[in-house]
Write a protein that holds these residues in place. Structure first.
Motif, PDB file in Angstrom:
ATOM      1  N   GLY A  17      29.073 -77.043  -4.784  1.00 29.24           N
ATOM      2  CA  GLY A  17      29.720 -76.203  -4.544  1.00 29.24           C
ATOM      3  C   GLY A  17      30.837 -75.694  -5.796  1.00 29.24           C
ATOM      4  N   PHE A  39      22.691 -74.645  -3.866  1.00 34.31           N
ATOM      5  CA  PHE A  39      24.018 -74.350  -4.734  1.00 34.31           C
ATOM      6  C   PHE A  39      24.380 -73.728  -3.253  1.00 34.31           C
ATOM      7  CE2 PHE A  39      22.797 -74.233  -8.755  1.00 34.31           C
ATOM      8  CZ  PHE A  39      23.391 -75.149  -9.534  1.00 34.31           C
ATOM      9  N   GLU A  92      26.006 -72.219 -12.890  1.00 37.41           N
ATOM     10  CA  GLU A  92      24.877 -73.013 -11.852  1.00 37.41           C
ATOM     11  C   GLU A  92      24.024 -73.332 -12.773  1.00 37.41           C
ATOM     12  OE1 GLU A  92      23.832 -70.351  -8.857  1.00 37.41           O
ATOM     13  OE2 GLU A  92      25.496 -70.145  -8.048  1.00 37.41           O
ATOM     14  N   ARG A 140      24.336 -80.432  -2.402  1.00 40.08           N
ATOM     15  CA  ARG A 140      25.007 -79.111  -2.123  1.00 40.08           C
ATOM     16  C   ARG A 140      26.004 -79.250  -2.650  1.00 40.08           C
ATOM     17  NH1 ARG A 140      23.542 -82.521   2.357  1.00 40.08           N
ATOM     18  NH2 ARG A 140      25.445 -83.083   2.490  1.00 40.08           N
ATOM     19  N   GLU A 152      15.621 -78.159  -7.547  1.00 36.09           N
ATOM     20  CA  GLU A 152      16.890 -77.178  -7.229  1.00 36.09           C
ATOM     21  C   GLU A 152      16.068 -76.243  -6.103  1.00 36.09           C
ATOM     22  OE1 GLU A 152      18.981 -72.657  -8.515  1.00 36.09           O
ATOM     23  OE2 GLU A 152      18.104 -73.560  -9.651  1.00 36.09           O
ATOM     24  N   ARG A 207      16.513 -73.492  -2.425  1.00 30.81           N
ATOM     25  CA  ARG A 207      17.365 -71.975  -2.041  1.00 30.81           C
ATOM     26  C   ARG A 207      18.723 -72.782  -0.847  1.00 30.81           C
ATOM     27  NH1 ARG A 207      17.934 -67.084  -3.113  1.00 30.81           N
ATOM     28  NH2 ARG A 207      18.066 -65.637  -1.953  1.00 30.81           N
ATOM     29  N   PRO A 244      26.389 -71.152  -0.639  1.00 27.00           N
ATOM     30  CA  PRO A 244      26.159 -69.660  -0.668  1.00 27.00           C
ATOM     31  C   PRO A 244      27.544 -69.424  -0.362  1.00 27.00           C
ATOM     32  CG  PRO A 244      25.519 -70.220   1.523  1.00 27.00           C
ATOM     33  CD  PRO A 244      25.466 -71.558   0.272  1.00 27.00           C
ATOM     34  N   GLN A 245      28.557 -69.649  -0.198  1.00 24.04           N
ATOM     35  CA  GLN A 245      29.607 -69.472   0.249  1.00 24.04           C
ATOM     36  C   GLN A 245      30.984 -69.319  -1.583  1.00 24.04           C
ATOM     37  OE1 GLN A 245      29.091 -71.729   1.500  1.00 24.04           O
ATOM     38  NE2 GLN A 245      29.195 -72.134   3.700  1.00 24.04           N
ATOM     39  N   THR A 246      29.891 -69.902  -2.389  1.00 28.01           N
ATOM     40  CA  THR A 246      30.996 -69.860  -3.930  1.00 28.01           C
ATOM     41  C   THR A 246      30.240 -70.160  -4.708  1.00 28.01           C
ATOM     42  OG1 THR A 246      31.293 -72.786  -3.781  1.00 28.01           O
ATOM     43  CG2 THR A 246      32.722 -71.384  -2.275  1.00 28.01           C
ATOM     44  N   ARG A 247      28.751 -69.784  -4.719  1.00 27.17           N
ATOM     45  CA  ARG A 247      27.939 -69.116  -6.061  1.00 27.17           C
ATOM     46  C   ARG A 247      28.645 -68.951  -6.958  1.00 27.17           C
ATOM     47  NH1 ARG A 247      22.069 -69.161  -4.651  1.00 27.17           N
ATOM     48  NH2 ARG A 247      22.018 -69.744  -7.173  1.00 27.17           N
ATOM     49  N   ASP A 248      28.459 -68.927  -8.508  1.00 26.36           N
ATOM     50  CA  ASP A 248      28.984 -68.539  -9.802  1.00 26.36           C
ATOM     51  C   ASP A 248      27.764 -69.262 -10.603  1.00 26.36           C
ATOM     52  OD1 ASP A 248      29.533 -68.500 -12.225  1.00 26.36           O
ATOM     53  OD2 ASP A 248      32.037 -68.669 -11.077  1.00 26.36           O
ATOM     54  N   HIS A 249      26.602 -67.626 -10.375  1.00 28.07           N
ATOM     55  CA  HIS A 249      25.169 -67.998 -11.310  1.00 28.07           C
ATOM     56  C   HIS A 249      25.541 -68.105 -12.213  1.00 28.07           C
ATOM     57  CE1 HIS A 249      24.106 -66.109  -7.972  1.00 28.07           C
ATOM     58  NE2 HIS A 249      24.780 -65.443  -7.871  1.00 28.07           N
TER      59      HIS A 249
END
Length: 341
Positions: free
Chosen positions: A90, A47, A57, A88, A78, A80, A49-54
């Motif tokens: 977003g 995922f 996800e 990848r 998966e 990191r 990192p700029q737009t992560r949404d846990h």
């Protein structure tokens, strides 16, 4: 009341330039097969990192599990760091999309290959996650299948999709809906209105087939035909493929789409050549076994060329490697073979 849904907006694809005199069967095999992964490829996803949404996800992870639970030979890992991943992901608001199959390998490592532009935590969102992963597996939009026989009310489609929530230009509408895929891009002979790759369309957009004038309403799940197609390209693999010895020429009896798998454990560390022989279009990929995870170290695709796939790579003594060679097409009578030397 018409349900206005946001739709996947497919990025443009570049098609291979093949000689016009090439037989149609060979062109079809290359164009359909070029987007598919070599079976057994471990697809690593991360995922951005700029737009992560846990929360969302987790929906994506569950969708990967659904495809894997069909029994397909691909693995999903998966990781990191996005630069370690082929896929990848977003969560930039706006549109949802994914590049198709192996096209993602041409995308810079600091850019996403898939994006989700709306909330995935309802039934439609979960279907979107399955749909975009289907693209990553190499599947196109089903409503653009020329075998569907859909005749659109084009002014109605343009008006519908130019408004909210999509706000598409006429070019977007043509690319994502009205354009029929070239028959060379299509697998099988049937249209599957229940496919996860099919959009939902409200009444008033389809002129024919008549039974779909009142709309197309796929369930948003992986259909029986979706599963069949996934298992055709990515059948369950044997845990341990046969051993291929150095200087052993192994004859291949493959039909289009089939694959040969073997493991290599060299006795000495040196530079080796691994190649195919015969009048065939093939993609060859070599993986190294790194503590149980296969990592691609070399690949070559000879499709459309009058040559054979060949890689030259240093292999270490006692290390396990896995060779996978998928056939596109045998373009002259005879046999093909693979060898390590």
């Amino acid at each position: 009341m018409i349900r206005r849904l946001p739709y996947c907006s497919q990025p443009p694809r570049s098609m291979p330039v093949l000689p016009p005199e090439m037989p149609v069967a060979r062109q079809h095999a290359i164009i359909v097969g070029r987007s598919k992964w070599v079976n057994g490829t471990p697809l690593r996803y991360a995922f951005m990192p700029q737009t992560r949404d846990h929360a969302q996800e987790e929906v994506v992870r569950e969708a990967f599990d659904e495809w894997k639970d069909l029994g397909i030979g691909l693995d999903f890992w998966e990781v990191r760091e996005p630069e370690e991943a082929q896929v990848r992901i977003g969560f930039l608001p706006g549109t949802s999309w994914s590049f198709v199959g192996r096209d993602i390998l041409g995308i810079p490592l600091d850019e996403p290959t898939m994006n989700f532009g709306w909330d995935l935590r309802d039934d439609y969102g979960r279907g979107t996650a399955r749909h975009e992963i289907g693209h990553t597996l190499g599947m196109p939009h089903e409503h653009q299948n020329p075998n569907a026989g859909i005749i659109w009310d084009e002014p109605a489609v343009l008006e519908f999709l130019s408004g909210p929530p999509n706000f598409w230009s006429p070019g977007d509408v043509f690319h994502n809906v009205l354009r029929k895929l070239d028959p060379a891009e299509v697998e099988g002979t049937r249209w599957d209105p229940d496919s996860i790759m099919e959009y939902e369309f409200p009444p008033g957009l389809v002129i024919s087939p008549e039974e779909y004038r009142e709309g197309i309403f796929p369930p948003g799940t992986i259909s029986k035909i979706d599963a069949e197609q996934a298992l055709f390209w990515y059948p369950t693999l044997d845990e341990r493929p046969p051993r291929l010895a150095v200087f052993e020429s192994r004859a291949l009896s493959l039909t289009p789409g089939e694959q040969f798998d073997a493991e290599l454990v060299p006795d000495e560390t040196r530079t080796y050549r691994v190649g195919t022989f015969g009048s065939s279009d093939m993609v060859l990929v070599l993986f190294e076994d790194c503590d149980g995870e296969l990592r691609q170290i070399a690949a070559d695709d000879d499709s459309g060329d009058e040559r054979n796939a060949l890689v030259e790579v240093e292999l270490r003594a006692g290390t396990r490697y896995v060779l996978r060679a998928r056939m596109y097409h045998l373009w002259q009578p005879g046999t093909s073979a693979v060898m390590v030397w």
